[in-house]
Design a protein around this motif. Structure first.
Motif, PDB file in Angstrom:
ATOM      1  N   GLY A  61       0.718  -1.333   0.048  1.00  0.00           N
ATOM      2  CA  GLY A  61      -0.010  -0.001   0.208  1.00  0.00           C
ATOM      3  C   GLY A  61       0.831   1.200   0.000  1.00  0.00           C
ATOM      4  N   GLY A  62       2.195   1.162   0.153  1.00  0.00           N
ATOM      5  CA  GLY A  62       2.875   2.258   0.324  1.00  0.00           C
ATOM      6  C   GLY A  62       3.351   2.880  -1.035  1.00  0.00           C
ATOM      7  N   ASN A  63       3.836   4.179  -1.070  1.00  0.00           N
ATOM      8  CA  ASN A  63       4.599   4.587  -2.318  1.00  0.00           C
ATOM      9  C   ASN A  63       5.939   5.460  -2.089  1.00  0.00           C
ATOM     10  OD1 ASN A  63       4.177   7.156  -0.943  1.00  0.00           O
ATOM     11  ND2 ASN A  63       2.598   7.901  -2.629  1.00  0.00           N
ATOM     12  N   HIS A  64       6.575   6.106  -3.011  1.00  0.00           N
ATOM     13  CA  HIS A  64       7.952   6.591  -2.869  1.00  0.00           C
ATOM     14  C   HIS A  64       7.765   7.723  -1.901  1.00  0.00           C
ATOM     15  CE1 HIS A  64      12.009   7.154  -4.469  1.00  0.00           C
ATOM     16  NE2 HIS A  64      11.786   8.332  -4.109  1.00  0.00           N
ATOM     17  N   SER A  65       6.869   8.641  -1.837  1.00  0.00           N
ATOM     18  CA  SER A  65       6.967   9.848  -1.137  1.00  0.00           C
ATOM     19  C   SER A  65       6.821   9.464   0.322  1.00  0.00           C
ATOM     20  CB  SER A  65       5.813  10.824  -1.442  1.00  0.00           C
ATOM     21  OG  SER A  65       5.803  11.013  -2.878  1.00  0.00           O
ATOM     22  N   GLN A  66       6.089   8.489   0.776  1.00  0.00           N
ATOM     23  CA  GLN A  66       5.955   8.239   2.227  1.00  0.00           C
ATOM     24  C   GLN A  66       6.908   7.331   2.860  1.00  0.00           C
ATOM     25  OE1 GLN A  66       0.928   8.805   2.406  1.00  0.00           O
ATOM     26  NE2 GLN A  66       1.849   6.532   2.785  1.00  0.00           N
ATOM     27  N   PHE A  67       8.206   7.198   2.178  1.00  0.00           N
ATOM     28  CA  PHE A  67       9.262   6.849   3.041  1.00  0.00           C
ATOM     29  C   PHE A  67       9.703   7.588   3.908  1.00  0.00           C
ATOM     30  CE2 PHE A  67       9.420   3.298  -0.173  1.00  0.00           C
ATOM     31  CZ  PHE A  67       9.805   2.057   0.397  1.00  0.00           C
ATOM     32  N   GLY A  68       9.327   9.050   3.518  1.00  0.00           N
ATOM     33  CA  GLY A  68       9.719  10.161   4.495  1.00  0.00           C
ATOM     34  C   GLY A  68       8.442  10.930   4.742  1.00  0.00           C
ATOM     35  N   TYR A  69       8.671  12.126   5.504  1.00  0.00           N
ATOM     36  CA  TYR A  69       7.479  12.879   5.871  1.00  0.00           C
ATOM     37  C   TYR A  69       7.588  14.182   4.914  1.00  0.00           C
ATOM     38  CZ  TYR A  69       5.374  10.371   9.861  1.00  0.00           C
ATOM     39  OH  TYR A  69       4.808   9.335  10.808  1.00  0.00           O
ATOM     40  N   MET A  70       6.916  14.031   3.739  1.00  0.00           N
ATOM     41  CA  MET A  70       7.156  14.958   2.735  1.00  0.00           C
ATOM     42  C   MET A  70       5.817  15.103   1.900  1.00  0.00           C
ATOM     43  SD  MET A  70       9.490  12.845   0.324  1.00  0.00           S
ATOM     44  CE  MET A  70      10.380  12.108   1.406  1.00  0.00           C
ATOM     45  N   GLY A  71       5.889  16.053   0.975  1.00  0.00           N
ATOM     46  CA  GLY A  71       4.612  16.152   0.046  1.00  0.00           C
ATOM     47  C   GLY A  71       4.777  15.264  -0.910  1.00  0.00           C
ATOM     48  N   HIS A  72       3.643  15.148  -1.816  1.00  0.00           N
ATOM     49  CA  HIS A  72       3.686  14.072  -2.885  1.00  0.00           C
ATOM     50  C   HIS A  72       4.402  14.208  -4.081  1.00  0.00           C
ATOM     51  CE1 HIS A  72       1.381  10.758  -5.019  1.00  0.00           C
ATOM     52  NE2 HIS A  72       1.794  11.288  -5.956  1.00  0.00           N
ATOM     53  N   LEU A  73       5.528  13.344  -4.184  1.00  0.00           N
ATOM     54  CA  LEU A  73       6.313  13.869  -5.449  1.00  0.00           C
ATOM     55  C   LEU A  73       6.024  13.632  -6.615  1.00  0.00           C
ATOM     56  CD1 LEU A  73       9.561  12.531  -3.642  1.00  0.00           C
ATOM     57  CD2 LEU A  73       8.865  14.634  -3.515  1.00  0.00           C
ATOM     58  N   LEU A  74       6.427  14.488  -7.793  1.00  0.00           N
ATOM     59  CA  LEU A  74       5.992  14.257  -9.160  1.00  0.00           C
ATOM     60  C   LEU A  74       6.182  12.827  -9.565  1.00  0.00           C
ATOM     61  CD1 LEU A  74       4.832  15.831 -11.629  1.00  0.00           C
ATOM     62  CD2 LEU A  74       7.494  16.307 -12.040  1.00  0.00           C
ATOM     63  N   MET A  75       5.306  12.316 -10.363  1.00  0.00           N
ATOM     64  CA  MET A  75       5.349  11.061 -11.041  1.00  0.00           C
ATOM     65  C   MET A  75       5.011   9.698  -9.789  1.00  0.00           C
ATOM     66  SD  MET A  75       8.566  11.468 -13.761  1.00  0.00           S
ATOM     67  CE  MET A  75       7.910  10.045 -14.415  1.00  0.00           C
ATOM     68  N   ASP A  76       4.960  10.263  -8.440  1.00  0.00           N
ATOM     69  CA  ASP A  76       4.638   8.902  -7.819  1.00  0.00           C
ATOM     70  C   ASP A  76       3.165   8.737  -7.771  1.00  0.00           C
ATOM     71  OD1 ASP A  76       5.309   7.428  -5.735  1.00  0.00           O
ATOM     72  OD2 ASP A  76       5.371   8.452  -4.072  1.00  0.00           O
ATOM     73  N   SER A  77       2.839   7.520  -7.355  1.00  0.00           N
ATOM     74  CA  SER A  77       1.506   6.949  -7.347  1.00  0.00           C
ATOM     75  C   SER A  77       1.008   7.440  -6.010  1.00  0.00           C
ATOM     76  CB  SER A  77       1.799   5.400  -7.889  1.00  0.00           C
ATOM     77  OG  SER A  77       2.424   5.181  -8.814  1.00  0.00           O
ATOM     78  N   ARG A  78      -0.564   7.051  -6.118  1.00  0.00           N
ATOM     79  CA  ARG A  78      -1.151   7.501  -4.999  1.00  0.00           C
ATOM     80  C   ARG A  78      -1.224   6.154  -4.048  1.00  0.00           C
ATOM     81  NH1 ARG A  78      -1.964  12.663  -4.069  1.00  0.00           N
ATOM     82  NH2 ARG A  78      -2.565  13.427  -5.980  1.00  0.00           N
TER      83      ARG A  78
END
Length: 241
Positions: free
Chosen positions: A201-218
């Motif tokens: 269920g995870g994505n690239h951005s949520q490996f850290g506490y940051m905004g949603h990065l471009l091209m990352d999936s929901r």
């Protein structure tokens, strides 16, 4: 008339580019950090200088420490909750502040910042930080005690399969920048003792506490839920070393 239209078009174009760049930069900033993440406690001492943000475990009995490389352009503070959780489990953790927030520049500085030859250090990183963590281990075999890679398809440009360093690779189900097929394609280049773990269920951005990065999936889960999944694998890995 044509000249006026061109002027209006250029104004709109540059305005859109500026808005996009600002949005991109905001995405790389730390977001949603717990209020007390940088506060020292009875079990953790938090220190910061020009080179590192350190979470020192005052109950560290195993003498193993984690050195963490931030993702490219990402605010190093975005990884503070993860490193604090590692310290709460008894392993001191140091986030290295990279030049211009780019791990490709200055990743070798850890040779000067830490006593790698006599210490018990595990090198970790996310995204480009994971790429450069693998690069450092590849260039300096037998210097580190372990390697943790998060959200990356690397090693991709070199072969580490003959190295025996204990390695944990965490990859996310909905990672839009390091997809599951890309991770699997390069699995054979990992060190011999590598363990691969899917963060469901995870994505690239949520490996850290940051905004949603471009091209990352929901993602299907919250950042805290992804963080919790990561910790269930990171801490046992550190304890086994």
């Amino acid at each position: 008339m044509a000249s006026k239209k061109r002027k209006i078009f250029r104004t709109i174009w540059f305005s859109l580019v500026a808005i996009f760049m600002i949005w991109q930069w905001r995405s790389y900033q730390a977001k949603g950090l717990p209020n007390d993440v940088f506060e020292s406690s009875e079990s953790i001492q938090v220190t910061e200088n020009a080179n590192t943000i350190s979470f020192i475990s005052l109950a560290d009995t195993l003498e193993r420490e984690v050195i963490f490389f931030q993702g490219g352009l990402v605010d190093p503070n975005a990884y503070a909750p993860l490193c604090r959780s590692i310290a709460e489990a008894g392993f001191s953790c140091h986030i290295v502040k990279m030049n211009w927030r780019m791990p490709i520049w200055g990743y070798e500085r850890i040779n000067d910042l830490f006593d790698l030859e006599t210490g018990m250090y595990v090198l970790a990183g996310h995204s480009q930080g994971a790429k450069m963590a693998a690069q450092f281990v590849h260039e300096n075999p037998d210097l580190l005690k372990g390697l943790i890679l998060m959200g990356t398809s690397h090693p991709r440009d070199f072969d580490m399969s003959q190295q025996s360093i204990p390695t944990l690779k965490l990859y996310a189900e909905h990672d839009g920048l390091a997809s599951v097929p890309e991770v699997m394609e390069n699995q054979h280049l990992l060190p011999q003792e590598a363990s691969l773990v899917l963060i469901e269920g995870g994505n690239h951005s949520q490996f850290g506490y940051m905004g949603h990065l471009l091209m990352d999936s929901r993602t299907d889960i919250s950042v805290q839920a992804q963080h919790d999944q990561m910790m269930t694998h990171i801490i046992p890995f550190l304890k086994r070393l």
